[in-house]
Design a protein around this motif. Structure first.
Motif, PDB file in Angstrom:
ATOM      1  N   GLU A 182      27.108  75.935 -28.560  1.00  0.00           N
ATOM      2  CA  GLU A 182      25.965  75.193 -29.236  1.00  0.00           C
ATOM      3  C   GLU A 182      26.480  74.331 -30.384  1.00  0.00           C
ATOM      4  O   GLU A 182      27.124  74.733 -31.518  1.00  0.00           O
ATOM      5  N   PHE A 183      26.506  72.877 -30.390  1.00  0.00           N
ATOM      6  CA  PHE A 183      26.926  72.094 -31.656  1.00  0.00           C
ATOM      7  C   PHE A 183      25.572  72.281 -32.722  1.00  0.00           C
ATOM      8  O   PHE A 183      24.575  72.163 -32.393  1.00  0.00           O
ATOM      9  N   ILE A 184      26.184  72.467 -33.776  1.00  0.00           N
ATOM     10  CA  ILE A 184      25.350  72.803 -34.888  1.00  0.00           C
ATOM     11  C   ILE A 184      24.948  71.332 -35.708  1.00  0.00           C
ATOM     12  O   ILE A 184      24.041  71.009 -36.056  1.00  0.00           O
ATOM     13  N   ARG A 185      26.239  70.626 -35.831  1.00  0.00           N
ATOM     14  CA  ARG A 185      26.210  69.118 -36.485  1.00  0.00           C
ATOM     15  C   ARG A 185      27.272  68.519 -36.251  1.00  0.00           C
ATOM     16  O   ARG A 185      28.614  68.885 -35.809  1.00  0.00           O
ATOM     17  N   VAL A 186      27.334  67.204 -36.078  1.00  0.00           N
ATOM     18  CA  VAL A 186      27.939  66.140 -35.573  1.00  0.00           C
ATOM     19  C   VAL A 186      27.800  64.888 -36.660  1.00  0.00           C
ATOM     20  O   VAL A 186      26.745  64.730 -37.012  1.00  0.00           O
ATOM     21  N   ASN A 187      28.913  64.228 -36.914  1.00  0.00           N
ATOM     22  CA  ASN A 187      28.830  63.086 -37.979  1.00  0.00           C
ATOM     23  C   ASN A 187      28.574  62.052 -36.922  1.00  0.00           C
ATOM     24  O   ASN A 187      28.845  62.021 -35.661  1.00  0.00           O
ATOM     25  N   ARG A 188      28.340  60.887 -37.453  1.00  0.00           N
ATOM     26  CA  ARG A 188      28.076  59.531 -36.715  1.00  0.00           C
ATOM     27  C   ARG A 188      29.593  59.158 -36.213  1.00  0.00           C
ATOM     28  O   ARG A 188      29.422  58.376 -35.078  1.00  0.00           O
ATOM     29  N   LYS A 189      30.558  59.413 -36.809  1.00  0.00           N
ATOM     30  CA  LYS A 189      31.916  59.028 -36.318  1.00  0.00           C
ATOM     31  C   LYS A 189      32.240  59.837 -35.022  1.00  0.00           C
ATOM     32  O   LYS A 189      33.071  59.167 -34.261  1.00  0.00           O
ATOM     33  N   TYR A 190      31.604  60.800 -34.804  1.00  0.00           N
ATOM     34  CA  TYR A 190      31.821  61.603 -33.596  1.00  0.00           C
ATOM     35  C   TYR A 190      31.347  60.931 -32.514  1.00  0.00           C
ATOM     36  O   TYR A 190      32.044  60.837 -31.451  1.00  0.00           O
ATOM     37  N   ILE A 191      30.044  60.444 -32.701  1.00  0.00           N
ATOM     38  CA  ILE A 191      29.420  59.864 -31.596  1.00  0.00           C
ATOM     39  C   ILE A 191      30.003  58.739 -31.198  1.00  0.00           C
ATOM     40  O   ILE A 191      30.105  58.139 -30.343  1.00  0.00           O
ATOM     41  N   GLU A 192      30.567  57.859 -32.528  1.00  0.00           N
ATOM     42  CA  GLU A 192      31.349  56.647 -32.148  1.00  0.00           C
ATOM     43  C   GLU A 192      32.456  56.824 -31.326  1.00  0.00           C
ATOM     44  O   GLU A 192      33.007  55.922 -30.668  1.00  0.00           O
ATOM     45  N   GLU A 193      33.202  57.877 -31.797  1.00  0.00           N
ATOM     46  CA  GLU A 193      34.500  58.214 -31.143  1.00  0.00           C
ATOM     47  C   GLU A 193      34.387  58.227 -29.579  1.00  0.00           C
ATOM     48  O   GLU A 193      35.125  57.960 -28.771  1.00  0.00           O
ATOM     49  N   ILE A 194      33.382  59.017 -29.124  1.00  0.00           N
ATOM     50  CA  ILE A 194      33.127  59.221 -27.747  1.00  0.00           C
ATOM     51  C   ILE A 194      32.358  57.996 -27.199  1.00  0.00           C
ATOM     52  O   ILE A 194      32.183  57.996 -25.954  1.00  0.00           O
ATOM     53  N   GLY A 195      31.945  57.041 -27.939  1.00  0.00           N
ATOM     54  CA  GLY A 195      31.541  55.697 -27.368  1.00  0.00           C
ATOM     55  C   GLY A 195      29.934  55.803 -26.643  1.00  0.00           C
ATOM     56  O   GLY A 195      29.598  55.281 -25.854  1.00  0.00           O
ATOM     57  N   MET A 196      29.207  57.014 -27.281  1.00  0.00           N
ATOM     58  CA  MET A 196      27.950  56.873 -26.935  1.00  0.00           C
ATOM     59  C   MET A 196      26.993  56.466 -27.832  1.00  0.00           C
ATOM     60  O   MET A 196      27.124  56.564 -28.949  1.00  0.00           O
ATOM     61  N   ASN A 197      25.921  55.476 -27.253  1.00  0.00           N
ATOM     62  CA  ASN A 197      24.834  55.182 -28.129  1.00  0.00           C
ATOM     63  C   ASN A 197      23.647  55.814 -28.172  1.00  0.00           C
ATOM     64  O   ASN A 197      22.520  55.519 -27.816  1.00  0.00           O
ATOM     65  N   ILE A 198      23.807  57.260 -28.695  1.00  0.00           N
ATOM     66  CA  ILE A 198      22.716  58.095 -29.100  1.00  0.00           C
ATOM     67  C   ILE A 198      22.778  58.456 -30.474  1.00  0.00           C
ATOM     68  O   ILE A 198      23.673  58.325 -31.092  1.00  0.00           O
ATOM     69  N   SER A 199      21.910  59.204 -30.785  1.00  0.00           N
ATOM     70  CA  SER A 199      21.713  59.790 -32.132  1.00  0.00           C
ATOM     71  C   SER A 199      22.465  61.224 -32.366  1.00  0.00           C
ATOM     72  O   SER A 199      22.504  62.040 -31.355  1.00  0.00           O
ATOM     73  N   GLU A 200      22.620  61.531 -33.349  1.00  0.00           N
ATOM     74  CA  GLU A 200      23.233  62.820 -33.551  1.00  0.00           C
ATOM     75  C   GLU A 200      22.524  63.882 -33.119  1.00  0.00           C
ATOM     76  O   GLU A 200      22.825  64.857 -32.377  1.00  0.00           O
TER      77      GLU A 200
END
Length: 530
Positions: free
Chosen positions: A308-326
């Protein structure tokens, strides 16, 4: 009378100040605000000159440090602390642990650990009554040495505290790399303000300390409101004017003799369950953890296959290339992104991180889907470290990097080399790559197999000229070619004899330039004439 001494006066009088005890220790006690009991104290350096009076540490400590004298004053503090404890023990007065400060100057130029241990042995003080305080800033630029010093203190049984946590620029990086036993958080770095963002930061530090099984002592507590706030967020140990100012030895002895004592305990029992709701506030971990690390970062919990992911930062989302919110990422099923082999490898790496208590790394292939970007397959490198646990549930900190392009470039390079090797076998062509700046040549497989060339030739072309591959009457012309390549010529071509048998080859060079027009590499080939 009190007068601020000049730098020259401080330096001239320093030896006498050490010899006659003008530099000595004051002691500021520490208390458990929940019980009112004394848990420890800190030895603080003071200097009272017979003529000029009390000198402020902020005035004389920088002078001593700049002139390589602070070590002698620090050792004086250790000596006086041990002498005081010895007197108390001999008089059957119950004692508490006392911490003394270790400066950067102490460990870079002296055998500080051995000197401290010799003083402790001299006064026969049980090691449990002495604690070493390091500052965050003293570790910057010397992490390896500081880590070694802490390790040596631990081997001897000393408790090591990190003082002034949060006052520097790399708090979490320092804490990650240094195995300290107690964190000292100074409210002064927030100007004593525990409301608003200040309170959020402190609350998150305390929560993080629970994950690390590390007690926190809060310094600079001056009001009952500050102390009650700290107690409300699970931090009970305080040091400051609310309970006591720094005291001379006689007053401290009296206060210590009358107070009830208790040890400083690890907060291990305070972390019974893991509450993910504490991490939804973007200011908490984002301020204290995510914004202190470069790249994509996440905190997730793992419990017997449950992720279970508790917290991700925006750079994490950008790194995997997904256009969704944290939040959308957190609320989704994380396993759905992992391929079967990748999921198994990821779980094995988590278990390895749990067993080793060290950072562990894995590379897994994932398939990710979003409404706008469609489906994409990518390779993610994970760096995993356990930062806390409650029973069978582990809290994992992760830093990631998307290495898909790297993996694809390796694959493309392998494929191109395979095709080139196949083609060269059929065209009877020899090829090589020449790095202009370093004069390094890397030959193809046929060059190594047929001509006996090594995988890397330095100071090219001299070694091949000396070997006789290029004939003496063409050697100077070939050297001139390489001077022209360095000067920026785009291509070269000529027919010349190669090998001792003087077989005629068409030799060609093509130059590669960088974005500034500077020649970087040249690609050579030699094809025998039929």
């Amino acid at each position: 009378m009190q007068r601020r001494m000049t730098t020259e006066e401080l330096l001239v009088s320093f030896d006498d100040a050490i010899k006659h005890g003008h530099i000595f220790a004051y002691y500021q006690p520490q208390f458990n605000h929940s019980t009112g009991r004394m848990t420890g104290a800190e030895a603080l350096m003071r200097w009272v000159d017979p003529e000029a009076g009390m000198q402020y540490p902020s005035d004389f400590i920088p002078v001593l440090e700049e002139n390589d004298l602070l070590y002698f004053a620090d050792i004086q503090m250790v000596e006086m602390t041990c002498r005081f404890l010895r007197q108390c023990i001999d008089d059957d007065i119950p004692v508490i642990p006392i911490s003394f400060n270790m400066s950067r100057n102490d460990i870079f130029k002296h055998e500080y650990v051995e000197d401290v241990e010799n003083i402790r042995k001299k006064y026969d003080i049980p090691v449990k009554y002495l604690r070493v305080e390091i500052t965050e800033t003293s570790a910057i630029g010397g992490m390896e040495l500081m880590s070694s010093v802490i390790g040596r203190f631990h081997e001897l049984g000393y408790i090591v505290e990190m003082d002034d946590f949060g006052s520097g620029y790399s708090s979490l990086n320092i804490l990650k790399d240094l195995d300290v036993d107690i964190i000292k958080l100074d409210l002064n770095f927030l100007n004593g303000n525990v409301s608003g963002r200040g309170g959020i930061i402190i609350r998150s530090v305390v929560q993080m300390a629970k994950w690390l099984r590390t007690p926190i002592i809060v310094e600079g507590v001056e009001t009952i409101e500050q102390a009650d706030f700290m107690k409300s967020i699970g931090c009970y140990y305080i040091q400051g004017y609310l309970y006591s100012k720094p005291l001379p030895e006689e007053e401290f002895l009296e206060k210590m003799s009358l107070a009830h004592h208790e040890p400083t305990k690890s907060p291990i029992d305070l972390l019974k369950t893991f509450n993910a709701d504490n991490f939804w506030d973007p200011n908490s971990l984002e301020t204290l953890i995510f914004n202190n690390f470069v790249g994509g970062a996440a905190v997730f919990s793992y419990n017997e296959g449950r992720l279970e992911f508790i917290r991700v930062n925006r750079k994490y989302i950008e790194e995997i290339g997904m256009n969704i919110s944290e939040r959308d990422f957190i609320e989704s099923n994380p396993w759905k992104y992992f391929e079967t082999d990748g999921k198994k490898l990821f779980i094995d790496t988590i278990k390895k991180a749990i067993d080793s208590a060290e950072e562990e790394t894995c590379e897994v292939w994932m398939t990710l889907t979003s409404d706008c970007c469609g489906t994409d397959r990518m390779c993610i490198r994970y760096h995993l470290r356990v930062i806390g646990n409650a029973g069978d549930e582990y809290l994992i900190y992760s830093i990631i990097s998307n290495i898909t392009a790297e993996k694809k470039s390796y694959r493309d390079l392998y494929e191109s080399e395979r095709k080139f090797a196949f083609a060269s076998e059929h065209t009877n062509t020899y090829a090589w790559e020449y790095t202009i700046a370093t004069k390094e040549m890397r030959p193809c497989f046929r060059c190594m197999r047929d001509l006996g060339l090594p995988p890397l030739i330095r100071n090219y072309p001299e070694p091949v000229i000396e070997s006789g591959l290029f004939q003496p009457d063409y050697a100077e012309m070939y050297r001139e070619w390489h001077r022209q390549l360095a000067a920026g010529i785009g291509s070269l071509e000529a027919v010349m004899p190669l090998t001792a048998a003087r077989i005629m080859f068409k030799v060609k060079y093509t130059t590669e330039f960088d974005e500034n027009g500077v020649p970087v590499r040249a690609y050579g080939s030699a094809t025998p004439l039929q």
